[in-house]
Design an enzyme around this catalytic site. Structure first.
Site: not given
Ligand code: ZN
Ligand code: NAG
Ligand code: NAG
Length: 379
Positions: A108, A134, A136, A146, A159, A240-241
Protein backbone atom coordinates in the site's frame (compact mmCIF):
# COMPACT_ATOMS: atom_id res chain seq x y z
CA UNK A 1 -45.20 51.40 9.48
CA UNK A 2 -47.79 48.83 10.51
CA UNK A 3 -47.39 46.19 13.24
CA UNK A 4 -47.48 43.44 10.60
CA UNK A 5 -44.67 45.00 8.59
CA UNK A 6 -42.65 45.36 11.77
CA UNK A 7 -43.11 41.71 12.63
CA UNK A 8 -42.13 40.58 9.13
CA UNK A 9 -38.94 42.63 9.18
CA UNK A 10 -37.98 41.15 12.55
CA UNK A 11 -38.71 37.59 11.46
CA UNK A 12 -37.05 37.62 8.04
CA UNK A 13 -33.47 37.24 9.28
CA UNK A 14 -34.54 34.28 11.43
CA UNK A 15 -36.26 32.59 8.49
CA UNK A 16 -33.13 33.04 6.39
CA UNK A 17 -30.74 31.49 8.91
CA UNK A 18 -31.50 27.82 8.06
CA UNK A 19 -31.04 28.57 4.35
CA UNK A 20 -27.68 30.17 5.11
CA UNK A 21 -26.63 27.06 7.07
CA UNK A 22 -27.56 24.81 4.14
CA UNK A 23 -25.64 26.96 1.66
CA UNK A 24 -22.44 26.80 3.68
CA UNK A 25 -22.57 23.06 4.41
CA UNK A 26 -23.10 22.40 0.71
CA UNK A 27 -19.87 24.18 -0.19
CA UNK A 28 -18.09 21.86 2.29
CA UNK A 29 -19.20 18.83 0.30
CA UNK A 30 -18.35 20.28 -3.09
CA UNK A 31 -14.95 18.61 -3.11
CA UNK A 32 -13.34 17.51 -6.33
CA UNK A 33 -12.13 13.94 -6.25
CA UNK A 34 -10.15 14.21 -9.48
CA UNK A 35 -7.21 12.07 -10.47
CA UNK A 36 -7.80 9.07 -8.24
CA UNK A 37 -7.29 5.42 -8.91
CA UNK A 38 -5.96 3.88 -12.08
CA UNK A 39 -8.33 1.57 -13.95
CA UNK A 40 -6.62 -1.71 -13.17
CA UNK A 41 -8.29 -4.78 -11.66
CA UNK A 42 -8.80 -5.11 -7.89
CA UNK A 43 -5.85 -6.51 -5.96
CA UNK A 44 -6.01 -10.09 -4.73
CA UNK A 45 -4.31 -12.09 -1.99
CA UNK A 46 -1.79 -10.66 0.52
CA UNK A 47 -3.85 -7.76 1.93
CA UNK A 48 -7.57 -7.54 2.59
CA UNK A 49 -8.23 -4.14 1.09
CA UNK A 50 -7.27 -2.03 -1.89
CA UNK A 51 -7.61 1.60 -2.97
CA UNK A 52 -9.89 0.50 -5.84
CA UNK A 53 -12.25 -0.89 -3.24
CA UNK A 54 -12.25 2.15 -0.93
CA UNK A 55 -16.00 2.85 -1.23
CA UNK A 56 -16.63 -0.52 0.45
CA UNK A 57 -13.98 -0.46 3.18
CA UNK A 58 -16.72 -0.08 5.80
CA UNK A 59 -18.15 -3.53 4.98
CA UNK A 60 -15.18 -5.25 6.59
CA UNK A 61 -14.02 -2.28 8.69
CA UNK A 62 -17.07 -0.46 10.13
CA UNK A 63 -15.03 2.47 11.51
CA UNK A 64 -14.29 3.51 7.90
CA UNK A 65 -17.94 4.63 7.71
CA UNK A 66 -17.68 6.77 10.88
CA UNK A 67 -18.11 10.50 11.38
CA UNK A 68 -14.51 11.36 12.37
CA UNK A 69 -12.68 10.05 9.34
CA UNK A 70 -9.48 11.24 7.64
CA UNK A 71 -8.22 12.76 5.45
CA UNK A 72 -10.13 16.04 5.21
CA UNK A 73 -9.98 19.25 3.25
CA UNK A 74 -8.67 22.09 5.41
CA UNK A 75 -10.77 25.16 4.61
CA UNK A 76 -8.37 27.82 5.94
CA UNK A 77 -11.09 30.49 6.19
CA UNK A 78 -13.00 28.24 8.60
CA UNK A 79 -10.13 27.17 10.84
CA UNK A 80 -10.14 28.40 14.43
CA UNK A 81 -7.03 30.28 15.46
CA UNK A 82 -5.82 28.77 18.75
CA UNK A 83 -2.86 30.65 20.25
CA UNK A 84 -2.42 27.88 22.85
CA UNK A 85 -1.27 25.42 20.15
CA UNK A 86 2.46 25.38 20.95
CA UNK A 87 5.22 24.50 18.45
CA UNK A 88 5.68 20.77 17.87
CA UNK A 89 8.86 19.57 19.59
CA UNK A 90 10.68 16.48 18.40
CA UNK A 91 13.30 14.59 20.36
CA UNK A 92 15.63 11.75 19.41
CA UNK A 93 14.93 12.25 15.70
CA UNK A 94 18.60 12.52 14.73
CA UNK A 95 19.84 8.95 14.29
CA UNK A 96 23.48 7.83 13.89
CA UNK A 97 24.41 6.16 10.58
CA UNK A 98 25.27 2.89 12.36
CA UNK A 99 21.64 2.48 13.44
CA UNK A 100 19.88 0.51 10.68
CA UNK A 101 16.18 0.97 9.95
CA UNK A 102 13.87 -1.40 8.06
CA UNK A 103 12.34 0.05 4.87
CA UNK A 104 9.50 -2.03 3.44
CA UNK A 105 6.99 -2.17 0.56
CA UNK A 106 3.77 -3.37 2.25
CA UNK A 107 1.69 -3.28 -0.95
CA UNK A 108 0.00 0.00 0.00
CA UNK A 109 2.98 2.28 0.65
CA UNK A 110 6.66 2.43 1.59
CA UNK A 111 7.12 2.18 5.38
CA UNK A 112 10.20 3.19 7.36
CA UNK A 113 10.14 1.59 10.81
CA UNK A 114 11.31 3.98 13.52
CA UNK A 115 13.03 3.25 16.84
CA UNK A 116 11.12 4.13 20.02
CA UNK A 117 13.71 6.74 20.95
CA UNK A 118 11.95 9.20 18.60
CA UNK A 119 9.23 11.19 20.37
CA UNK A 120 6.97 14.21 20.29
CA UNK A 121 7.72 16.10 23.51
CA UNK A 122 5.90 19.38 22.88
CA UNK A 123 2.83 20.74 21.12
CA UNK A 124 0.55 17.94 22.32
CA UNK A 125 -0.87 17.67 25.85
CA UNK A 126 0.71 14.22 26.16
CA UNK A 127 3.90 12.47 25.06
CA UNK A 128 3.95 10.28 21.97
CA UNK A 129 6.54 7.74 20.72
CA UNK A 130 7.23 7.20 17.02
CA UNK A 131 6.49 3.85 15.33
CA UNK A 132 6.86 4.33 11.59
CA UNK A 133 6.57 6.81 8.77
CA UNK A 134 5.15 6.30 5.29
CA UNK A 135 4.09 8.27 2.21
CA UNK A 136 1.07 8.79 -0.03
CA UNK A 137 1.48 9.90 -3.63
CA UNK A 138 -0.20 10.26 -7.04
CA UNK A 139 1.39 9.63 -10.43
CA UNK A 140 3.39 11.54 -13.02
CA UNK A 141 0.08 13.00 -14.22
CA UNK A 142 -1.66 14.01 -11.00
CA UNK A 143 -0.81 14.94 -7.39
CA UNK A 144 -1.59 12.51 -4.57
CA UNK A 145 -1.58 14.04 -1.09
CA UNK A 146 -4.35 12.80 1.21
CA UNK A 147 -5.26 16.06 2.90
CA UNK A 148 -6.08 19.07 0.76
CA UNK A 149 -5.93 22.77 1.71
CA UNK A 150 -8.65 25.04 0.31
CA UNK A 151 -9.39 22.27 -2.20
CA UNK A 152 -5.80 22.06 -3.40
CA UNK A 153 -4.06 18.66 -3.55
CA UNK A 154 -0.27 18.55 -3.17
CA UNK A 155 2.22 16.24 -4.90
CA UNK A 156 2.59 13.79 -2.02
CA UNK A 157 2.26 13.57 1.77
CA UNK A 158 4.38 12.13 4.58
CA UNK A 159 2.84 10.68 7.76
CA UNK A 160 4.93 10.12 10.87
CA UNK A 161 2.90 7.86 13.17
CA UNK A 162 3.25 8.06 16.98
CA UNK A 163 1.42 6.46 19.93
CA UNK A 164 0.65 7.83 23.39
CA UNK A 165 3.33 6.75 25.91
CA UNK A 166 0.63 6.03 28.47
CA UNK A 167 -0.08 2.83 26.53
CA UNK A 168 2.32 -0.11 26.35
CA UNK A 169 2.30 -0.60 22.59
CA UNK A 170 1.11 0.86 19.30
CA UNK A 171 -1.39 -2.00 19.02
CA UNK A 172 -2.96 -1.18 22.36
CA UNK A 173 -2.94 2.60 21.70
CA UNK A 174 -4.47 2.44 18.21
CA UNK A 175 -7.90 1.50 19.61
CA UNK A 176 -7.93 4.26 22.29
CA UNK A 177 -9.51 7.69 21.61
CA UNK A 178 -6.29 9.47 22.66
CA UNK A 179 -4.00 6.74 21.35
CA UNK A 180 -2.30 8.15 18.26
CA UNK A 181 -0.68 11.33 16.97
CA UNK A 182 0.26 11.64 13.30
CA UNK A 183 2.43 14.44 11.91
CA UNK A 184 1.65 15.17 8.26
CA UNK A 185 3.47 17.34 5.74
CA UNK A 186 2.99 18.00 2.03
CA UNK A 187 5.66 17.25 -0.60
CA UNK A 188 5.97 19.46 -3.67
CA UNK A 189 8.38 19.73 -6.58
CA UNK A 190 11.09 22.32 -5.93
CA UNK A 191 14.31 23.43 -7.63
CA UNK A 192 16.80 21.12 -5.90
CA UNK A 193 17.34 17.60 -4.62
CA UNK A 194 16.30 16.99 -1.02
CA UNK A 195 19.12 15.07 0.75
CA UNK A 196 16.88 13.73 3.55
CA UNK A 197 14.28 12.23 1.20
CA UNK A 198 17.14 10.87 -0.90
CA UNK A 199 18.09 8.61 2.07
CA UNK A 200 14.79 6.77 1.45
CA UNK A 201 14.29 7.23 -2.30
CA UNK A 202 17.69 5.75 -3.23
CA UNK A 203 16.51 2.43 -1.77
CA UNK A 204 13.12 2.13 -3.48
CA UNK A 205 14.51 0.11 -6.42
CA UNK A 206 15.50 -2.58 -3.86
CA UNK A 207 11.91 -3.06 -2.65
CA UNK A 208 9.82 -2.90 -5.83
CA UNK A 209 7.91 -6.09 -4.99
CA UNK A 210 5.25 -6.36 -2.28
CA UNK A 211 6.71 -7.64 1.00
CA UNK A 212 10.30 -6.79 0.05
CA UNK A 213 12.41 -4.93 2.58
CA UNK A 214 15.87 -3.44 2.96
CA UNK A 215 17.98 -1.64 5.56
CA UNK A 216 18.55 2.12 5.61
CA UNK A 217 21.29 3.85 7.60
CA UNK A 218 20.16 6.23 10.30
CA UNK A 219 19.94 9.95 9.44
CA UNK A 220 18.19 13.02 10.81
CA UNK A 221 14.54 11.99 10.43
CA UNK A 222 13.46 15.55 11.38
CA UNK A 223 14.87 16.60 7.98
CA UNK A 224 11.83 14.89 6.39
CA UNK A 225 9.56 17.40 8.18
CA UNK A 226 9.42 21.21 7.76
CA UNK A 227 11.85 23.53 9.55
CA UNK A 228 8.90 25.50 10.85
CA UNK A 229 7.05 23.35 13.37
CA UNK A 230 5.06 26.32 14.73
CA UNK A 231 2.61 26.66 11.86
CA UNK A 232 0.13 23.81 11.64
CA UNK A 233 -3.50 22.66 11.56
CA UNK A 234 -4.91 20.32 14.17
CA UNK A 235 -8.02 18.14 14.20
CA UNK A 236 -9.37 14.83 15.51
CA UNK A 237 -9.55 12.12 12.89
CA UNK A 238 -8.66 8.58 11.92
CA UNK A 239 -6.23 6.25 10.24
CA UNK A 240 -6.64 6.84 6.48
CA UNK A 241 -6.45 3.11 5.70
CA UNK A 242 -8.46 0.19 7.14
CA UNK A 243 -9.23 -0.37 9.97
CA UNK A 244 -9.75 3.48 9.97
CA UNK A 245 -9.75 3.71 13.80
CA UNK A 246 -10.89 7.15 14.90
CA UNK A 247 -8.03 7.56 17.33
CA UNK A 248 -5.70 10.04 15.63
CA UNK A 249 -4.90 13.58 16.73
CA UNK A 250 -3.68 15.05 13.45
CA UNK A 251 -1.08 17.76 12.92
CA UNK A 252 -0.82 19.03 9.33
CA UNK A 253 2.08 21.41 8.84
CA UNK A 254 1.55 24.61 6.87
CA UNK A 255 5.11 24.62 5.47
CA UNK A 256 5.65 22.16 2.62
CA UNK A 257 8.67 19.98 1.78
CA UNK A 258 10.42 20.35 -1.57
CA UNK A 259 11.75 17.45 -3.69
CA UNK A 260 13.36 17.68 -7.11
CA UNK A 261 11.28 16.60 -10.11
CA UNK A 262 13.48 13.50 -10.47
CA UNK A 263 12.92 12.58 -6.83
CA UNK A 264 9.15 12.93 -7.20
CA UNK A 265 9.31 10.69 -10.31
CA UNK A 266 11.22 8.02 -8.39
CA UNK A 267 8.63 8.14 -5.60
CA UNK A 268 5.63 7.62 -7.90
CA UNK A 269 7.29 5.20 -10.35
CA UNK A 270 9.19 2.62 -8.28
CA UNK A 271 6.99 0.40 -6.14
CA UNK A 272 4.61 -2.24 -7.46
CA UNK A 273 1.42 -3.80 -6.12
CA UNK A 274 0.42 -7.47 -5.92
CA UNK A 275 -0.62 -7.40 -9.56
CA UNK A 276 2.82 -5.97 -10.43
CA UNK A 277 1.15 -2.73 -11.50
CA UNK A 278 2.86 0.45 -10.39
CA UNK A 279 1.76 1.45 -6.88
CA UNK A 280 0.26 4.87 -7.58
CA UNK A 281 -2.53 7.11 -6.28
CA UNK A 282 -2.39 5.47 -2.85
CA UNK A 283 -4.48 8.15 -1.21
CA UNK A 284 -7.98 8.19 0.20
CA UNK A 285 -10.45 10.92 -0.89
CA UNK A 286 -11.29 13.64 1.63
CA UNK A 287 -13.98 12.79 4.16
CA UNK A 288 -16.87 14.86 5.50
CA UNK A 289 -16.06 16.93 8.60
CA UNK A 290 -19.45 16.12 10.20
CA UNK A 291 -19.22 19.31 12.25
CA UNK A 292 -15.66 18.79 13.48
CA UNK A 293 -13.46 21.78 14.13
CA UNK A 294 -10.06 22.35 12.58
CA UNK A 295 -7.73 24.46 14.70
CA UNK A 296 -4.84 26.55 13.39
CA UNK A 297 -1.79 27.51 15.43
CA UNK A 298 -1.60 30.76 13.42
CA UNK A 299 -3.90 33.38 11.93
CA UNK A 300 -4.69 32.07 8.45
CA UNK A 301 -6.00 35.37 7.06
CA UNK A 302 -5.80 38.98 8.09
CA UNK A 303 -9.33 40.47 8.24
CA UNK A 304 -8.58 42.77 5.29
CA UNK A 305 -7.44 39.86 3.08
CA UNK A 306 -10.78 38.07 3.35
CA UNK A 307 -12.36 40.42 0.82
CA UNK A 308 -9.63 40.43 -1.82
CA UNK A 309 -9.85 36.96 -3.36
CA UNK A 310 -8.00 38.03 -6.51
CA UNK A 311 -4.80 38.89 -4.64
CA UNK A 312 -3.73 35.45 -3.44
CA UNK A 313 -1.71 33.78 -6.18
CA UNK A 314 -2.50 30.37 -7.65
CA UNK A 315 -5.47 29.74 -9.93
CA UNK A 316 -6.64 26.72 -7.91
CA UNK A 317 -6.86 28.73 -4.68
CA UNK A 318 -8.49 31.75 -6.30
CA UNK A 319 -11.11 29.53 -7.96
CA UNK A 320 -11.95 27.82 -4.68
CA UNK A 321 -12.36 31.17 -2.93
CA UNK A 322 -14.22 33.35 -5.39
CA UNK A 323 -17.60 31.57 -5.32
CA UNK A 324 -17.83 31.55 -1.53
CA UNK A 325 -16.75 35.18 -1.32
CA UNK A 326 -19.51 36.16 -3.74
CA UNK A 327 -22.14 34.31 -1.74
CA UNK A 328 -20.78 35.84 1.46
CA UNK A 329 -20.88 39.36 0.07
CA UNK A 330 -24.48 39.03 -1.16
CA UNK A 331 -25.57 37.71 2.24
CA UNK A 332 -23.68 40.48 4.04
CA UNK A 333 -25.49 43.15 2.00
CA UNK A 334 -28.84 41.39 2.49
CA UNK A 335 -28.37 41.24 6.25
CA UNK A 336 -27.18 44.84 6.34
CA UNK A 337 -30.39 46.00 4.63
CA UNK A 338 -32.56 43.81 6.86
CA UNK A 339 -30.82 45.16 9.94
CA UNK A 340 -31.35 48.76 8.84
CA UNK A 341 -35.06 48.14 8.15
CA UNK A 342 -35.49 46.38 11.49
CA UNK A 343 -33.70 49.16 13.39
CA UNK A 344 -35.81 51.84 11.68
CA UNK A 345 -39.04 49.94 12.41
CA UNK A 346 -37.99 49.55 16.03
CA UNK A 347 -37.26 53.27 16.43
CA UNK A 348 -40.62 54.18 14.89
CA UNK A 349 -42.35 51.74 17.20
CA UNK A 350 -40.60 53.20 20.31
CA UNK A 351 -41.40 56.74 19.16
CA UNK A 352 -45.08 55.91 18.67
CA UNK A 353 -45.29 54.08 21.98
CA UNK A 354 -43.70 56.96 23.85
CA UNK A 355 -46.09 59.57 22.50
CA UNK A 356 -49.02 57.32 23.49
CA UNK A 357 -47.62 56.61 26.96
CA UNK A 358 -46.68 60.24 27.62
CA UNK A 359 -50.36 60.99 28.26
CA UNK A 360 -50.66 58.10 30.75
CA UNK A 361 -47.49 58.95 32.69
CA UNK A 362 -48.20 60.20 36.17
CA UNK A 363 -46.25 60.80 39.41
CA UNK A 364 -48.11 57.84 41.00
CA UNK A 365 -46.78 55.41 38.39
CA UNK A 366 -43.13 56.35 38.85
CA UNK A 367 -43.53 56.15 42.63
CA UNK A 368 -44.78 52.56 42.35
CA UNK A 369 -41.76 51.55 40.32
CA UNK A 370 -39.38 53.22 42.75
CA UNK A 371 -40.92 51.44 45.75
CA UNK A 372 -40.66 48.03 44.13
CA UNK A 373 -36.96 48.49 43.37
CA UNK A 374 -36.06 49.55 46.88
CA UNK A 375 -37.91 46.57 48.39
CA UNK A 376 -35.90 44.26 46.23
CA UNK A 377 -32.64 45.85 47.33
CA UNK A 378 -33.20 45.18 51.01
CA UNK A 379 -34.37 41.57 50.55
ZN1 ZN B 1 -0.84 7.68 5.91
C1 NAG C 1 -10.52 16.34 20.09
O1 NAG C 1 -11.12 15.45 21.03
C2 NAG C 1 -10.84 15.77 22.39
C3 NAG C 1 -11.41 14.66 23.24
O2 NAG C 1 -12.75 14.43 22.93
C4 NAG C 1 -11.43 17.14 22.72
O3 NAG C 1 -11.15 17.48 24.06
C5 NAG C 1 -10.80 18.17 21.79
O4 NAG C 1 -11.38 19.43 22.02
C6 NAG C 1 -11.00 17.77 20.32
N1 NAG C 1 -10.23 18.66 19.49
C7 NAG C 1 -10.79 19.36 18.51
C8 NAG C 1 -9.88 20.20 17.71
O5 NAG C 1 -11.99 19.33 18.25
C1 NAG D 1 -0.64 27.84 4.72
O1 NAG D 1 -1.39 28.90 5.25
C2 NAG D 1 -1.74 29.90 4.31
C3 NAG D 1 -2.43 31.02 5.06
O2 NAG D 1 -3.67 30.62 5.53
C4 NAG D 1 -2.61 29.28 3.23
O3 NAG D 1 -2.94 30.23 2.26
C5 NAG D 1 -1.86 28.11 2.57
O4 NAG D 1 -2.69 27.47 1.64
C6 NAG D 1 -1.44 27.12 3.65
N1 NAG D 1 -0.69 26.02 3.04
C7 NAG D 1 -0.67 24.80 3.57
C8 NAG D 1 0.13 23.79 2.85
O5 NAG D 1 -1.24 24.54 4.61
Amino acid sequence: MSRAALRVSLLLPLLLLPALGRASSKSDNDQKHGGEGSPHSPGKGHSHWSYEDREHWDTDYPDCGGTMQSPINVDTARTIFSPDLRPIQLSGYSLPANEKLVLKNNGHTVVLELPESLAITGGYAQQYRAVQLHLHWGSLLAPGSEHTVDGRRFGAEIHVVHYNTKYDSFKEAMVRPDGLAVLGAFLEVGPSENPYYQEILEHLYEIEGVGQQTLVSGFNIAGLLPDNLKLYFHYNGSLTTPPCYQTVKWTIFNQTMKLSRDQMSILVNSLRTDDSDLLQNNYRPVQDLHGRWVLASFQTTLPSQKHTPGSDGSAATAEGHSSSFHAGDVLAVLFGVLFAVTALAFLLYIYKHRSQNARLDSPTKSKVIYTAASTENTA
